[in-house]
Design an enzyme around this catalytic site. Structure first.
Site, PDB file in Angstrom:
ATOM      1  N   PRO A   1      40.395  44.275  47.327  1.00  0.00           N
ATOM      2  CA  PRO A   1      39.706  43.352  48.235  1.00  0.00           C
ATOM      3  C   PRO A   1      39.251  42.116  47.479  1.00  0.00           C
ATOM      4  O   PRO A   1      38.634  42.214  46.417  1.00  0.00           O
ATOM      5  CB  PRO A   1      38.491  44.178  48.690  1.00  0.00           C
ATOM      6  N   THR A   2      39.582  40.952  48.010  1.00  0.00           N
ATOM      7  CA  THR A   2      39.157  39.703  47.374  1.00  0.00           C
ATOM      8  C   THR A   2      38.793  38.719  48.482  1.00  0.00           C
ATOM      9  O   THR A   2      39.645  38.400  49.322  1.00  0.00           O
ATOM     10  CB  THR A   2      40.293  39.107  46.506  1.00  0.00           C
ATOM     11  N   GLY A   3      37.546  38.261  48.456  1.00  0.00           N
ATOM     12  CA  GLY A   3      37.079  37.411  49.543  1.00  0.00           C
ATOM     13  C   GLY A   3      37.796  36.076  49.625  1.00  0.00           C
ATOM     14  O   GLY A   3      37.720  35.390  50.634  1.00  0.00           O
TER      15      GLY A   3
ATOM     16  N   HIS B   1      34.858  44.840  38.233  1.00  0.00           N
ATOM     17  CA  HIS B   1      35.015  43.725  39.161  1.00  0.00           C
ATOM     18  C   HIS B   1      35.886  42.626  38.531  1.00  0.00           C
ATOM     19  O   HIS B   1      35.691  41.439  38.762  1.00  0.00           O
ATOM     20  CB  HIS B   1      33.625  43.159  39.512  1.00  0.00           C
TER      21      HIS B   1
ATOM     22  N   GLY C   1      44.173  42.921  41.653  1.00  0.00           N
ATOM     23  CA  GLY C   1      43.307  41.870  42.184  1.00  0.00           C
ATOM     24  C   GLY C   1      43.924  40.500  41.972  1.00  0.00           C
ATOM     25  O   GLY C   1      44.707  40.020  42.801  1.00  0.00           O
TER      26      GLY C   1
ATOM     27  N   GLY D   1      42.130  43.724  35.144  1.00  0.00           N
ATOM     28  CA  GLY D   1      42.980  43.250  34.054  1.00  0.00           C
ATOM     29  C   GLY D   1      44.431  43.690  34.103  1.00  0.00           C
ATOM     30  O   GLY D   1      45.186  43.398  33.190  1.00  0.00           O
ATOM     31  N   PHE D   2      44.860  44.356  35.153  1.00  0.00           N
ATOM     32  CA  PHE D   2      46.232  44.879  35.203  1.00  0.00           C
ATOM     33  C   PHE D   2      47.195  43.755  35.600  1.00  0.00           C
ATOM     34  O   PHE D   2      47.231  43.333  36.745  1.00  0.00           O
ATOM     35  CB  PHE D   2      46.329  46.048  36.189  1.00  0.00           C
TER      36      PHE D   2
ATOM     37  N   ASP E   1      40.804  49.522  38.191  1.00  0.00           N
ATOM     38  CA  ASP E   1      41.243  48.126  38.270  1.00  0.00           C
ATOM     39  C   ASP E   1      40.611  47.332  37.142  1.00  0.00           C
ATOM     40  O   ASP E   1      39.906  47.868  36.310  1.00  0.00           O
ATOM     41  CB  ASP E   1      40.977  47.506  39.658  1.00  0.00           C
TER      42      ASP E   1
END
Ligand SMILES: Cc1cc2nc3c(=O)[nH]c(=O)nc-3n(C[C@H](O)[C@H](O)[C@H](O)COP(=O)(O)O)c2cc1C
Length: 412
Positions: free
Chosen positions: A82-84, A283, A337, A316-317, A314
């Site tokens: 999820p990324t706003g 995050h 992300g 840094g991938f 999650d």
């Protein structure tokens, strides 16, 4: 596929294309971390410190990537984080991301702070949808969001628990890129000097639906992204406790996931409270600076709760090899992300699809060269762990004894 996507050979190429297209303030909002960006750098450095230990003369002519996540099969071990921000990187960027995820058979998590409403997304995209929930100080507002998502059939609720307050990102102030978005001479110039983004995103919104809304916010606090002040509309809560998790467990019928845990003790408490999964995450280096990289603490989580709940990682991938390392350490899946945001910012749905194809191709190649016939055959013996991640044979776990009878797996 647009030519931008065609010429992107890896996620770094998509990042570079996004950097060229976006105003500087917006690019830095996506790309950078908090304070001194120690965690942001560590996320990549920790992944790089883990070595791969290939076996040879293994028949790797079949290399399936299928996994089962929350009881459902999917084509590869990734879900979209999820990324706003997606809706301001590309016109209706959340729909573009969700379509790319659905086409690849992967879950997409819609953020509370998105520009696309959960109702619209459910109508537009038939794929697997998750909803990320920020808790308002007024709990009833967040509960109403969860009820809406449940009524729409969203599969999972991701409750983000690592943002009690806004983290410190000074460059956003310098760039005039704050929330709510304000118009300063600096960011107006920044936007004007990036005409492709300006015309295809900002002007397109302005001429059609108006400047974007935080489309999921409950009606009583719904605001446009530049509305001042946001006040009650801000979904922040520094008084969240396990009692809130218990209430959500009662209220939410689907899979309940805590996003942003870094202490395995929290995962044990989560499992005891009926939570279905945790996302081991800092995050993406955007919350508390100075935390260890999730990949480094991941084995503690797998040992503590991996047999009871789903463990996702999650932060840094950017390469297929990174995903392979997390799976070899016992993660059930990885959230992507920024890798996805660079793709959508560079080329919309085609760019997001390209990002997923890059992950898939890279995972496939690494499996072959590592001598592993599919992701289900990955284990810790495929890796060479740095000193900080090794346990002494028969020694105590590096953190704490988490539950009776709990013994960490030995790692090479
Ligand atoms: C621009 C941006 C916006 C984000 N917005 C949210 C959000 O609204 N809610 C949330 O739980 N996580 C949010 N995240 C964090 C991601 O869900 C994820 O944890 C992180 O991006 C993973 O690290 P990576 O970017 O290195 O892959 C955001 C990340 C970025 C880069």
């Amino acid at each position: 596929m647009g030519s931008v996507s065609k010429h992107a050979y890896n996620i770094h190429d998509l990042r570079e294309a996004a950097r060229r297209r976006l105003p500087k303030g917006l690019f830095e909002f996506v790309d950078r971390g908090s304070e001194d960006e120690v965690s942001l750098r560590e996320n990549r450095a920790a992944l790089a410190r883990i070595g791969l230990k290939p076996r040879t003369l293994v028949n790797v002519s079949q290399r399936p990537q299928q996994i089962t996540l929350f009881g459902r099969p999917q084509a590869m071990p990734i879900a979209v984080a999820p990324t706003g921000a997606a809706g301001i990187l590309w016109h209706e960027g959340e729909i573009a991301l969700a379509r790319a995820a659905a086409a690849a058979g992967l879950p997409y998590a819609l953020a509370t702070g998105s520009m696309t409403s959960m109702e619209r997304l459910a109508k537009e995209v038939p794929g697997r949808l998750w909803f990320q929930l920020y808790m308002y100080a007024d709990r009833s507002l967040s509960h109403s969001l969860a009820r809406r998502a449940a009524a729409l059939g969203y599969e999972a609720l991701l409750v983000t628990v690592d943002c009690a307050v806004f983290s410190n990102r000074e460059y956003n102030f310098r760039n005039g890129f704050t929330i709510p978005v304000s118009f300063t001479p600096r960011n107006i110039w920044d936007a004007a000097t990036h005409p492709r983004w300006f015309a295809s995103v900002l002007a397109r919104y302005a001429l059609t639906t108006g400047l974007p809304l935080y489309a999921n916010y409950p009606e009583e606090v719904k605001k446009r992204i530049h509305a001042q002040p946001l006040g009650r509309a801000l979904p922040l809560n520094d008084s969240l406790t396990w009692e809130d998790v218990r209430v959500l467990r009662e209220l939410w019928p689907g899979k309940l996931i805590l996003k942003g845990v870094l202490h395995p003790g929290d995962a044990v408490t989560a499992a005891r409270n009926g939570v279905d999964g945790v996302i081991v995450s800092n995050h993406g280096g955007r919350a508390l600076d100075g935390t260890r990289a999730p990949i480094e603490v991941l084995p503690d989580f797998v040992d503590a709760v991996g047999d009871r709940i789903t463990v996702i990682a999650d932060s840094g991938f950017r390469r297929g090899a990174d995903v392979v390392k997390a799976l070899a350490l016992g993660a059930d899946a990885v959230l992507a992300g920024r890798g996805m945001l660079y793709g959508v910012a560079a080329d919309g749905e085609a760019g997001a699809a390209r990002a997923l194809a890059i992950y898939r191709e890279e995972i496939d190649r690494v499996l072959a060269l590592l001598g592993v016939p599919g992701v289900s055959a990955l284990d810790r013996d495929c890796l060479i762990l740095p000193e900080a991640m090794r346990r002494q044979p028969g020694g105590d776990p590096p953190t704490l004894i988490l539950r009776e009878g709990f013994r960490p797996q030995r790692t090479p």
